[in-house]
Design a protein around this motif. Sequence first.
Motif, short mmCIF file in Angstrom:
data_model
loop_
_atom_site.label_atom_id
_atom_site.label_comp_id
_atom_site.label_asym_id
_atom_site.label_seq_id
_atom_site.Cartn_x
_atom_site.Cartn_y
_atom_site.Cartn_z
N GLU A 158 -60.37 -58.89 9.06
CA GLU A 158 -61.58 -58.12 9.37
C GLU A 158 -61.49 -57.63 10.82
O GLU A 158 -60.97 -58.32 11.69
CB GLU A 158 -62.83 -58.99 9.20
CG GLU A 158 -62.92 -59.71 7.86
CD GLU A 158 -63.40 -58.85 6.72
OE1 GLU A 158 -63.98 -57.78 6.97
OE2 GLU A 158 -63.19 -59.25 5.57
N GLY A 159 -62.02 -56.44 11.10
CA GLY A 159 -62.09 -55.93 12.46
C GLY A 159 -60.83 -55.25 12.94
O GLY A 159 -60.82 -54.62 13.99
N PHE A 160 -59.76 -55.38 12.21
CA PHE A 160 -58.50 -54.70 12.50
C PHE A 160 -57.72 -54.58 11.19
O PHE A 160 -58.09 -55.19 10.19
CB PHE A 160 -57.67 -55.41 13.58
CG PHE A 160 -57.18 -56.78 13.18
CD1 PHE A 160 -55.90 -56.94 12.66
CD2 PHE A 160 -57.99 -57.89 13.33
CE1 PHE A 160 -55.44 -58.21 12.30
CE2 PHE A 160 -57.52 -59.16 12.97
CZ PHE A 160 -56.25 -59.31 12.45
N LEU A 174 -42.20 -52.11 11.06
CA LEU A 174 -42.82 -53.43 10.91
C LEU A 174 -44.32 -53.26 10.69
O LEU A 174 -44.91 -52.25 11.08
CB LEU A 174 -42.60 -54.27 12.17
CG LEU A 174 -41.17 -54.55 12.61
CD1 LEU A 174 -41.17 -55.29 13.94
CD2 LEU A 174 -40.45 -55.37 11.54
N LEU A 175 -44.96 -54.26 10.10
CA LEU A 175 -46.41 -54.29 10.02
C LEU A 175 -46.95 -54.76 11.37
O LEU A 175 -46.54 -55.81 11.87
CB LEU A 175 -46.89 -55.24 8.92
CG LEU A 175 -46.88 -54.66 7.52
CD1 LEU A 175 -47.17 -55.76 6.49
CD2 LEU A 175 -47.89 -53.54 7.37
N LYS A 176 -47.88 -53.98 11.93
CA LYS A 176 -48.44 -54.30 13.24
C LYS A 176 -49.96 -54.19 13.17
O LYS A 176 -50.49 -53.39 12.39
CB LYS A 176 -47.92 -53.32 14.31
CG LYS A 176 -46.43 -53.41 14.53
CD LYS A 176 -46.00 -52.43 15.62
CE LYS A 176 -44.52 -52.57 15.90
NZ LYS A 176 -44.14 -51.82 17.10
N PRO A 177 -50.67 -54.98 13.99
CA PRO A 177 -52.13 -54.90 13.98
C PRO A 177 -52.64 -53.69 14.79
O PRO A 177 -52.10 -53.38 15.84
CB PRO A 177 -52.55 -56.21 14.65
CG PRO A 177 -51.40 -56.56 15.56
CD PRO A 177 -50.17 -56.04 14.88
N PHE A 178 -53.66 -53.03 14.25
CA PHE A 178 -54.31 -51.89 14.90
C PHE A 178 -55.80 -52.03 14.72
O PHE A 178 -56.27 -52.48 13.66
CB PHE A 178 -53.86 -50.56 14.27
CG PHE A 178 -52.45 -50.16 14.57
CD1 PHE A 178 -52.15 -49.37 15.67
CD2 PHE A 178 -51.41 -50.58 13.75
CE1 PHE A 178 -50.84 -48.98 15.95
CE2 PHE A 178 -50.10 -50.22 14.01
CZ PHE A 178 -49.82 -49.41 15.12
N LYS A 179 -56.58 -51.59 15.70
CA LYS A 179 -58.03 -51.53 15.53
C LYS A 179 -58.31 -50.59 14.35
O LYS A 179 -57.65 -49.57 14.19
CB LYS A 179 -58.72 -50.99 16.79
CG LYS A 179 -58.70 -51.97 17.93
CD LYS A 179 -59.70 -53.07 17.68
CE LYS A 179 -59.73 -54.03 18.85
NZ LYS A 179 -60.42 -55.25 18.53
N GLU A 180 -59.30 -50.95 13.53
CA GLU A 180 -59.62 -50.13 12.36
C GLU A 180 -60.05 -48.74 12.80
O GLU A 180 -60.74 -48.59 13.81
CB GLU A 180 -60.72 -50.78 11.53
CG GLU A 180 -60.22 -52.00 10.78
CD GLU A 180 -61.27 -52.64 9.92
OE1 GLU A 180 -62.46 -52.61 10.28
OE2 GLU A 180 -60.89 -53.18 8.87
N SER A 181 -59.61 -47.75 12.02
CA SER A 181 -59.96 -46.35 12.37
C SER A 181 -61.11 -45.85 11.53
O SER A 181 -61.55 -46.42 10.62
CB SER A 181 -58.76 -45.46 12.18
OG SER A 181 -58.13 -45.65 10.92
#
Length: 181
Positions: A158-160, A174-181
Amino acid sequence: MSRTLQSGYHRPRMLRHVGRFSPVRIQSMHYQSGRHIRLLLQPGRSLYDALVRPLQAIGVTSASTTILGGHFDHLEYCVAPPDPSGKAVIAYSSPIDAGASFMVFGNATLGKDMEGRPLVHCHASVRVEDGSVKGGHIVPQASIIGATPISVLVTALEGFELRQAFDDETNIPLLKPFKES
């Protein structure tokens, strides 16, 4: 020589990334809460569809999952040996057909590929038809759940969100975390 090496074990392989060094080894994000879901993977569906469709239906597009084990009518996996071209540290093998198999234990990550479509990245240990145990990257679209549902523990992020992005150091996506758009 150490006793372990003398008894037939191999030294761990030394991996050196070919791309530009990044001082940030692990990219992480956190959020104050996240839903926990128990999911049953439905027989006859691919691992991809059995994970993605029910989670999409409840609004989950990024998650970490623990697959508690179960039978597959058909399973394919690949391994990641060193890249013979030297362009990246690893290169996935062609899919290996394990036939009817039992997944002993697995972890799958749900995110989005570079085009924004759902992506499932799964590592697992499996007992294949001849009884031997193998491990590697499961091919989710080609691996079909057997006659009995398979239990999965899901932690929704949640939140990203997790998105596939090219990594300059490893020279692979690679899979990387990002702030949700």
